[in-house]
Motif scaffolding. Structure first.
Motif, PDB file in Angstrom:
ATOM      1  N   GLN A 276     -16.111  -2.283  78.461  1.00  0.00           N
ATOM      2  CA  GLN A 276     -16.007  -2.118  77.104  1.00  0.00           C
ATOM      3  C   GLN A 276     -14.139  -1.723  77.883  1.00  0.00           C
ATOM      4  OE1 GLN A 276     -15.738  -2.203  73.489  1.00  0.00           O
ATOM      5  NE2 GLN A 276     -14.011  -2.585  73.995  1.00  0.00           N
ATOM      6  N   VAL A 277     -13.585  -0.896  78.743  1.00  0.00           N
ATOM      7  CA  VAL A 277     -12.943  -0.247  79.832  1.00  0.00           C
ATOM      8  C   VAL A 277     -12.428  -1.948  80.246  1.00  0.00           C
ATOM      9  CG1 VAL A 277     -11.861   1.151  81.457  1.00  0.00           C
ATOM     10  CG2 VAL A 277     -13.768   1.771  80.249  1.00  0.00           C
ATOM     11  N   THR A 278     -12.858  -3.064  80.657  1.00  0.00           N
ATOM     12  CA  THR A 278     -12.148  -3.832  81.302  1.00  0.00           C
ATOM     13  C   THR A 278     -11.317  -4.704  79.971  1.00  0.00           C
ATOM     14  OG1 THR A 278     -13.869  -4.386  83.208  1.00  0.00           O
ATOM     15  CG2 THR A 278     -12.544  -6.139  82.553  1.00  0.00           C
ATOM     16  N   MET A 279     -12.544  -4.494  79.443  1.00  0.00           N
ATOM     17  CA  MET A 279     -11.653  -5.477  77.519  1.00  0.00           C
ATOM     18  C   MET A 279     -10.066  -4.909  77.343  1.00  0.00           C
ATOM     19  SD  MET A 279     -14.840  -6.418  76.636  1.00  0.00           S
ATOM     20  CE  MET A 279     -14.471  -7.216  74.599  1.00  0.00           C
ATOM     21  N   LEU A 280     -10.815  -3.522  77.488  1.00  0.00           N
ATOM     22  CA  LEU A 280      -9.179  -2.533  77.086  1.00  0.00           C
ATOM     23  C   LEU A 280      -7.969  -2.890  77.941  1.00  0.00           C
ATOM     24  CD1 LEU A 280      -8.345  -0.431  74.616  1.00  0.00           C
ATOM     25  CD2 LEU A 280      -9.536   1.289  76.766  1.00  0.00           C
ATOM     26  N   LEU A 281      -8.003  -2.890  79.454  1.00  0.00           N
ATOM     27  CA  LEU A 281      -7.343  -3.079  79.805  1.00  0.00           C
ATOM     28  C   LEU A 281      -6.799  -4.291  79.739  1.00  0.00           C
ATOM     29  CD1 LEU A 281      -5.645  -2.303  82.564  1.00  0.00           C
ATOM     30  CD2 LEU A 281      -7.388  -3.242  83.815  1.00  0.00           C
ATOM     31  N   GLY A 282      -7.356  -5.058  79.540  1.00  0.00           N
ATOM     32  CA  GLY A 282      -6.732  -6.483  79.396  1.00  0.00           C
ATOM     33  C   GLY A 282      -6.595  -6.940  78.109  1.00  0.00           C
ATOM     34  N   HIS A 283      -6.597  -5.844  76.639  1.00  0.00           N
ATOM     35  CA  HIS A 283      -5.787  -5.850  75.561  1.00  0.00           C
ATOM     36  C   HIS A 283      -4.705  -5.373  76.097  1.00  0.00           C
ATOM     37  CE1 HIS A 283      -5.441  -4.017  71.689  1.00  0.00           C
ATOM     38  NE2 HIS A 283      -6.269  -5.182  71.353  1.00  0.00           N
ATOM     39  N   ASP A 284      -4.537  -4.135  76.739  1.00  0.00           N
ATOM     40  CA  ASP A 284      -3.600  -3.720  76.924  1.00  0.00           C
ATOM     41  C   ASP A 284      -2.054  -4.406  77.407  1.00  0.00           C
ATOM     42  OD1 ASP A 284      -4.078  -1.651  75.657  1.00  0.00           O
ATOM     43  OD2 ASP A 284      -4.306  -0.186  77.956  1.00  0.00           O
ATOM     44  N   LEU A 285      -2.619  -4.896  78.852  1.00  0.00           N
ATOM     45  CA  LEU A 285      -1.542  -6.396  79.886  1.00  0.00           C
ATOM     46  C   LEU A 285      -1.353  -6.806  78.738  1.00  0.00           C
ATOM     47  CD1 LEU A 285      -4.235  -6.714  82.795  1.00  0.00           C
ATOM     48  CD2 LEU A 285      -1.571  -4.960  82.022  1.00  0.00           C
ATOM     49  N   TYR A 286      -2.449  -7.572  77.389  1.00  0.00           N
ATOM     50  CA  TYR A 286      -1.925  -8.788  76.716  1.00  0.00           C
ATOM     51  C   TYR A 286      -0.730  -8.288  75.712  1.00  0.00           C
ATOM     52  CZ  TYR A 286      -2.361 -12.261  72.995  1.00  0.00           C
ATOM     53  OH  TYR A 286      -1.459 -12.488  71.380  1.00  0.00           O
ATOM     54  N   HIS A 287      -0.795  -6.703  75.132  1.00  0.00           N
ATOM     55  CA  HIS A 287       0.014  -6.328  74.094  1.00  0.00           C
ATOM     56  C   HIS A 287       1.804  -5.705  75.290  1.00  0.00           C
ATOM     57  CE1 HIS A 287      -1.842  -7.052  70.763  1.00  0.00           C
ATOM     58  NE2 HIS A 287      -2.683  -6.795  71.173  1.00  0.00           N
ATOM     59  N   LEU A 288       1.078  -5.563  76.798  1.00  0.00           N
ATOM     60  CA  LEU A 288       2.521  -5.087  76.565  1.00  0.00           C
ATOM     61  C   LEU A 288       3.262  -6.276  77.494  1.00  0.00           C
ATOM     62  CD1 LEU A 288       0.751  -2.308  79.675  1.00  0.00           C
ATOM     63  CD2 LEU A 288       2.983  -1.996  77.816  1.00  0.00           C
ATOM     64  N   GLU A 289       2.499  -7.529  78.068  1.00  0.00           N
ATOM     65  CA  GLU A 289       3.260  -8.737  78.028  1.00  0.00           C
ATOM     66  C   GLU A 289       3.919  -9.453  77.282  1.00  0.00           C
ATOM     67  OE1 GLU A 289       4.767 -12.668  78.248  1.00  0.00           O
ATOM     68  OE2 GLU A 289       2.580 -12.284  77.318  1.00  0.00           O
ATOM     69  N   GLN A 290       3.461  -8.923  76.194  1.00  0.00           N
ATOM     70  CA  GLN A 290       4.258  -9.375  74.309  1.00  0.00           C
ATOM     71  C   GLN A 290       5.336  -8.607  74.013  1.00  0.00           C
ATOM     72  OE1 GLN A 290       1.943  -8.469  70.508  1.00  0.00           O
ATOM     73  NE2 GLN A 290       3.397  -9.344  69.058  1.00  0.00           N
ATOM     74  N   ALA A 291       5.472  -6.809  74.655  1.00  0.00           N
ATOM     75  CA  ALA A 291       6.014  -6.217  74.284  1.00  0.00           C
ATOM     76  C   ALA A 291       7.610  -6.058  74.943  1.00  0.00           C
ATOM     77  CB  ALA A 291       6.049  -4.752  74.552  1.00  0.00           C
ATOM     78  N   SER A 292       7.330  -7.027  76.530  1.00  0.00           N
ATOM     79  CA  SER A 292       8.178  -7.507  77.135  1.00  0.00           C
ATOM     80  C   SER A 292       8.734  -8.722  76.455  1.00  0.00           C
ATOM     81  CB  SER A 292       7.580  -7.763  78.485  1.00  0.00           C
ATOM     82  OG  SER A 292       7.041  -8.609  78.846  1.00  0.00           O
ATOM     83  N   GLN A 293       8.590  -8.971  76.030  1.00  0.00           N
ATOM     84  CA  GLN A 293       9.465 -10.364  75.718  1.00  0.00           C
ATOM     85  C   GLN A 293      10.522 -10.341  74.824  1.00  0.00           C
ATOM     86  OE1 GLN A 293       6.822 -13.200  73.355  1.00  0.00           O
ATOM     87  NE2 GLN A 293       5.239 -13.641  75.096  1.00  0.00           N
ATOM     88  N   TYR A 294      10.551  -8.789  74.074  1.00  0.00           N
ATOM     89  CA  TYR A 294      11.364  -8.241  73.210  1.00  0.00           C
ATOM     90  C   TYR A 294      12.846  -7.810  74.490  1.00  0.00           C
ATOM     91  CZ  TYR A 294       8.911  -8.393  69.177  1.00  0.00           C
ATOM     92  OH  TYR A 294       7.771  -8.404  67.743  1.00  0.00           O
ATOM     93  N   LEU A 295      12.547  -8.057  75.416  1.00  0.00           N
ATOM     94  CA  LEU A 295      13.602  -7.813  75.980  1.00  0.00           C
ATOM     95  C   LEU A 295      14.174  -8.482  76.918  1.00  0.00           C
ATOM     96  CD1 LEU A 295      11.558  -5.641  78.287  1.00  0.00           C
ATOM     97  CD2 LEU A 295      12.291  -4.577  76.822  1.00  0.00           C
ATOM     98  N   ARG A 296      13.882  -9.992  76.008  1.00  0.00           N
ATOM     99  CA  ARG A 296      14.766 -11.476  76.553  1.00  0.00           C
ATOM    100  C   ARG A 296      16.619 -10.932  76.025  1.00  0.00           C
ATOM    101  NH1 ARG A 296      10.882 -15.605  75.854  1.00  0.00           N
ATOM    102  NH2 ARG A 296       9.252 -15.196  77.673  1.00  0.00           N
TER     103      ARG A 296
END
Length: 149
Positions: A129-149
C-alpha cells in the motif's frame, strides 16, 4: 520501515511549493479533459489519504479483511471536489499525511507484511500500500508540475 517513506512524507511540502508557483486563477483550469483540475486533485489527495490509512490500519488490526473499492470519479462528484478551497484541502492533506506517517513510523518490521484483501487486486500488504501511495503521489506531483508551464 520502508526506505521511501521519506518521499511520501515530503509530498505535501513538495506539492505546496509547486502550488505556490501557480496563480490562483488557474486552480480550476482543466489541462486535460479526463484529469482533475488542480483544485480537484488536491481535494482528491486529501480525501484518499484517509482511505489509504484506513486500509493499512485494517491490515494491521484485522489482517486478511476485505476493503471497499471506490470509483475515484464518482467520489469526486459525490464529495464536490470542484467546489473545494484548494488551500484548505492542502492543509487537510498535510494533516492526514502526518497521521499516515505516525502510523507507519510506529510499525515493527514484521507488521509491514500484514495484509488486507482488495477485491480487484488481491492481497496487499501495508508495504504494498505504501508503494502504491508513493506511485499515486508521484502521478499527482507530475500533474501539478504541468501547471508551471
Amino acid at each position: 520501515m520502508v526506505p521511501y517513506t521519506l518521499a511520501i512524507e515530503l509530498t505535501p511540502t513538495t506539492l505546496r511549493r509547486l502550488i505556490d508557483c501557480v496563480h490562483a486563477d488557474r486552480y480550476a483550469e482543466a489541462l486535460e479533459p479526463d484529469r482533475f483540475t488542480l483544485t480537484e486533485m488536491v481535494a482528491h489527495l486529501a480525501d484518499w489519504e484517509d482511505l489509504f490509512l484506513d486500509r493499512m490500519r485494517l491490515a494491521h488490526e484485522a489482517p486478511g479483511s476485505t476493503v471497499v473499492v471506490y470509483d475515484e470519479g464518482e467520489r469526486a462528484v459525490e464529495k464536490h471536489y470542484s467546489t473545494r478551497d484548494l488551500q484548505h484541502e492542502l492543509d487537510v492533506f498535510e494533516n492526514r499525511r502526518r497521521d499516515t506517517m505516525d502510523f507507519l513510523n510506529g510499525l515493527s518490521e514484521e507488521e509491514w507484511s500484514k495484509s488486507f484483501l482488495h477485491p480487484q487486486r488481491g492481497p496487499l500488504t501495508i508495504r504494498d500500500q505504501v508503494t502504491m501511495l508513493l506511485g499515486h503521489d508521484l502521478y499527482h506531483l507530475e500533474q501539478a508540475s504541468q501547471y508551471l508551464r
